[in-house]
Design an enzyme around this catalytic site. Structure first.
Site, PDB file in Angstrom:
ATOM      1  N   SER A  31       0.810  -1.181  -0.089  1.00 50.42           N
ATOM      2  CA  SER A  31      -0.014  -0.012  -0.039  1.00 50.42           C
ATOM      3  C   SER A  31       0.846   1.223  -0.097  1.00 50.42           C
ATOM      4  O   SER A  31       0.201   2.416  -0.374  1.00 50.42           O
ATOM      5  CB  SER A  31      -0.917   0.021   1.300  1.00 50.42           C
ATOM      6  OG  SER A  31      -0.307  -0.392   2.524  1.00 50.42           O
ATOM      7  N   ARG A  32       2.010   1.110   0.395  1.00 52.77           N
ATOM      8  CA  ARG A  32       2.981   2.279   0.408  1.00 52.77           C
ATOM      9  C   ARG A  32       4.376   2.010   0.646  1.00 52.77           C
ATOM     10  O   ARG A  32       4.660   0.735   0.594  1.00 52.77           O
ATOM     11  CB  ARG A  32       2.422   3.326   1.585  1.00 52.77           C
ATOM     12  CG  ARG A  32       2.310   2.679   3.040  1.00 52.77           C
ATOM     13  CD  ARG A  32       1.831   3.725   4.067  1.00 52.77           C
ATOM     14  NE  ARG A  32       0.758   3.174   4.949  1.00 52.77           N
ATOM     15  CZ  ARG A  32      -0.032   3.835   5.410  1.00 52.77           C
ATOM     16  NH1 ARG A  32       0.012   4.962   5.278  1.00 52.77           N
ATOM     17  NH2 ARG A  32      -0.969   3.237   6.252  1.00 52.77           N
ATOM     18  N   ASN A 107       7.090  -8.191   1.942  1.00 55.95           N
ATOM     19  CA  ASN A 107       7.429  -6.731   2.510  1.00 55.95           C
ATOM     20  C   ASN A 107       6.825  -6.268   3.937  1.00 55.95           C
ATOM     21  O   ASN A 107       7.576  -5.537   4.407  1.00 55.95           O
ATOM     22  CB  ASN A 107       7.252  -5.987   1.281  1.00 55.95           C
ATOM     23  CG  ASN A 107       7.165  -4.536   1.654  1.00 55.95           C
ATOM     24  OD1 ASN A 107       8.566  -3.713   1.661  1.00 55.95           O
ATOM     25  ND2 ASN A 107       6.391  -3.931   1.866  1.00 55.95           N
ATOM     26  N   SER A 159      16.664  -6.292   6.605  1.00 52.59           N
ATOM     27  CA  SER A 159      17.186  -5.008   6.931  1.00 52.59           C
ATOM     28  C   SER A 159      18.607  -4.974   7.204  1.00 52.59           C
ATOM     29  O   SER A 159      19.160  -5.977   7.756  1.00 52.59           O
ATOM     30  CB  SER A 159      16.378  -4.473   7.951  1.00 52.59           C
ATOM     31  OG  SER A 159      16.875  -3.122   8.489  1.00 52.59           O
ATOM     32  N   TYR A 172      13.005  -5.944  16.406  1.00 51.07           N
ATOM     33  CA  TYR A 172      13.180  -5.677  15.026  1.00 51.07           C
ATOM     34  C   TYR A 172      14.342  -6.349  14.448  1.00 51.07           C
ATOM     35  O   TYR A 172      14.455  -7.176  13.278  1.00 51.07           O
ATOM     36  CB  TYR A 172      13.227  -4.163  14.631  1.00 51.07           C
ATOM     37  CG  TYR A 172      13.300  -3.789  13.177  1.00 51.07           C
ATOM     38  CD1 TYR A 172      12.001  -3.915  12.546  1.00 51.07           C
ATOM     39  CD2 TYR A 172      14.135  -3.253  12.293  1.00 51.07           C
ATOM     40  CE1 TYR A 172      11.922  -3.614  11.025  1.00 51.07           C
ATOM     41  CE2 TYR A 172      14.172  -2.944  11.183  1.00 51.07           C
ATOM     42  CZ  TYR A 172      13.099  -3.219  10.518  1.00 51.07           C
ATOM     43  OH  TYR A 172      13.158  -2.656   9.273  1.00 51.07           O
ATOM     44  N   LYS A 176      14.508  -9.371  11.663  1.00 55.94           N
ATOM     45  CA  LYS A 176      15.052  -9.251  10.449  1.00 55.94           C
ATOM     46  C   LYS A 176      16.199 -10.304  10.333  1.00 55.94           C
ATOM     47  O   LYS A 176      16.515 -10.736   9.364  1.00 55.94           O
ATOM     48  CB  LYS A 176      15.367  -7.784  10.314  1.00 55.94           C
ATOM     49  CG  LYS A 176      14.287  -6.825  10.104  1.00 55.94           C
ATOM     50  CD  LYS A 176      13.417  -7.158   8.906  1.00 55.94           C
ATOM     51  CE  LYS A 176      12.212  -6.272   8.840  1.00 55.94           C
ATOM     52  NZ  LYS A 176      11.316  -6.577   7.569  1.00 55.94           N
ATOM     53  N   ILE A 205      15.636   3.656   4.013  1.00 56.39           N
ATOM     54  CA  ILE A 205      14.918   4.476   3.047  1.00 56.39           C
ATOM     55  C   ILE A 205      14.072   5.253   3.599  1.00 56.39           C
ATOM     56  O   ILE A 205      13.377   5.276   4.585  1.00 56.39           O
ATOM     57  CB  ILE A 205      14.408   3.102   2.421  1.00 56.39           C
ATOM     58  CG1 ILE A 205      15.514   2.064   2.270  1.00 56.39           C
ATOM     59  CG2 ILE A 205      13.774   3.534   1.089  1.00 56.39           C
ATOM     60  CD1 ILE A 205      16.560   2.357   1.416  1.00 56.39           C
TER      61      ILE A 205
END
Ligand code: NAP
Length: 266
Positions: A31-32, A107, A159, A172, A176, A205
């Site tokens: 979506s984004r 993703n 990541s 996180y 990852k 990013i």
């Protein structure tokens, strides 16, 4: 074995193909941000794209419309990737709409940052549920269909934080890093079935995710990045395009670093 360079056989080089016509891709969190760039990039190379979303389905609708303007077929599906029942329902809907899935890009991801001293069990559980167990559930739903068809591509969005850790991101980083072991194990299991499994490890990013990071911290990141800037979502999408393309048929179990040189250290 000696190679006879003068033989006409050795001069026939197969040119790499990035054509995804006739393939269907699922992009979770399309979506984004990075997922949106991936969905549009794959569609611009001919792939039909199933996009999943959670809180931003109005943005997913825009991405779906944009993909359709490019030519391929597209639908979006609302689900919580951290909820296995919702993932199963999403997968059934995708397969009903598209018949088969050839490409999966895992993703979707979240952060719940806090120093370990202050990190709660809820912050740990929610990040592991979405970023790691969610990838297990979605991959489980699609990868055996790819193996049955004898062709498939899975790309897991990890990541740089999963490779080197980060202050305030123990949850996180663990998720990852877990994705990297998951990627390499599945790469071995599916290598002879025509399915490649790779990971991409973005640096920092410019998306909603990094918009939450304090400006001072981003400045420090920029200073540590040889190219001297944050990355753009399209720069990650370009790496994903390579990994899912026919051109990458001999690449599996790989972690593609796209981080402006940051992982070289300084
Ligand atoms: N930005 C970076 O610097 C960076 C660096 C390295 C790795 N990454 C990774 O790249 C991926 C995309 O991140 P981004 O920067 O593009 O972040 P973003 O703009 O916040 O987008 C995250 C995407 O994940 C989806 N999502 C979140 N929770 C979900 C859930 N429970 N179920 C289903 N979908 C969910 C979101 O959907 P909705 O919007 O519909 O809720 C959104 O599409 C993540 O895996 C992230 O960890 C990002």
């Amino acid at each position: 074995m000696a190679v006879d360079e003068s033989s006409p056989q050795t001069e026939r080089i197969e040119l790499p193909s990035f054509d995804l016509s006739g393939k269907t891709a699922v992009v979770t969190g399309g979506s984004r941000g990075i997922g949106k760039a991936i969905a549009l990039t794959l569609a611009s190379h001919g792939a039909n794209v199933a996009i999943t979303c959670y809180t931003g389905c109005k943005f997913a609708e825009d991405v779906r419309n944009h993909v359709c303007e490019l030519g391929p077929k597209s639908h979006y599906y609302a689900h919580d990737v951290g909820n296995p029942d919702e993932v199963r329902k999403m997968a059934d809907e995708v397969l009903a709409d598209f018949d088969k899935v050839d490409i999966l890009v895992n993703n979707a991801g979240i952060t719940r940052d806090r120093s370990f001293k202050k990190m709660t069990r809820e912050m740990w559980d929610s990040v592991i549920a979405v970023n790691l167990t969610g990838v297990f559930s979605v991959t489980k739903a699609f990868i055996d269909g790819m193996a049955d068809n004898g062709w498939g591509r899975v790309v897991n969005v990890s990541s740089i934080v999963g490779e080197v850790g980060n202050f305030g991101q123990a949850n996180y980083a663990a998720a990852k890093a877990g994705l990297l072991g998951f990627t390499k194990s599945l790469a071995r299991e599916y290598a002879r079935k025509g399915v490649t499994v790779n990971a991409i490890a973005p640096g920092f990013i410019r998306t909603r995710m990094t918009a939450e990071v304090p400006e001072k911290a981003l400045e420090a990141v920029t200073n540590m990045t040889p190219v001297g800037r944050l990355g753009e979502p399209g720069e990650i999408a370009a790496g994903v395009l390579f990994l899912v393309s026919p051109a990458a048929s001999y690449v599996t179990g790989h972690v593609l670093d796209v981080n402006g040189g940051m992982s070289m250290g300084g």
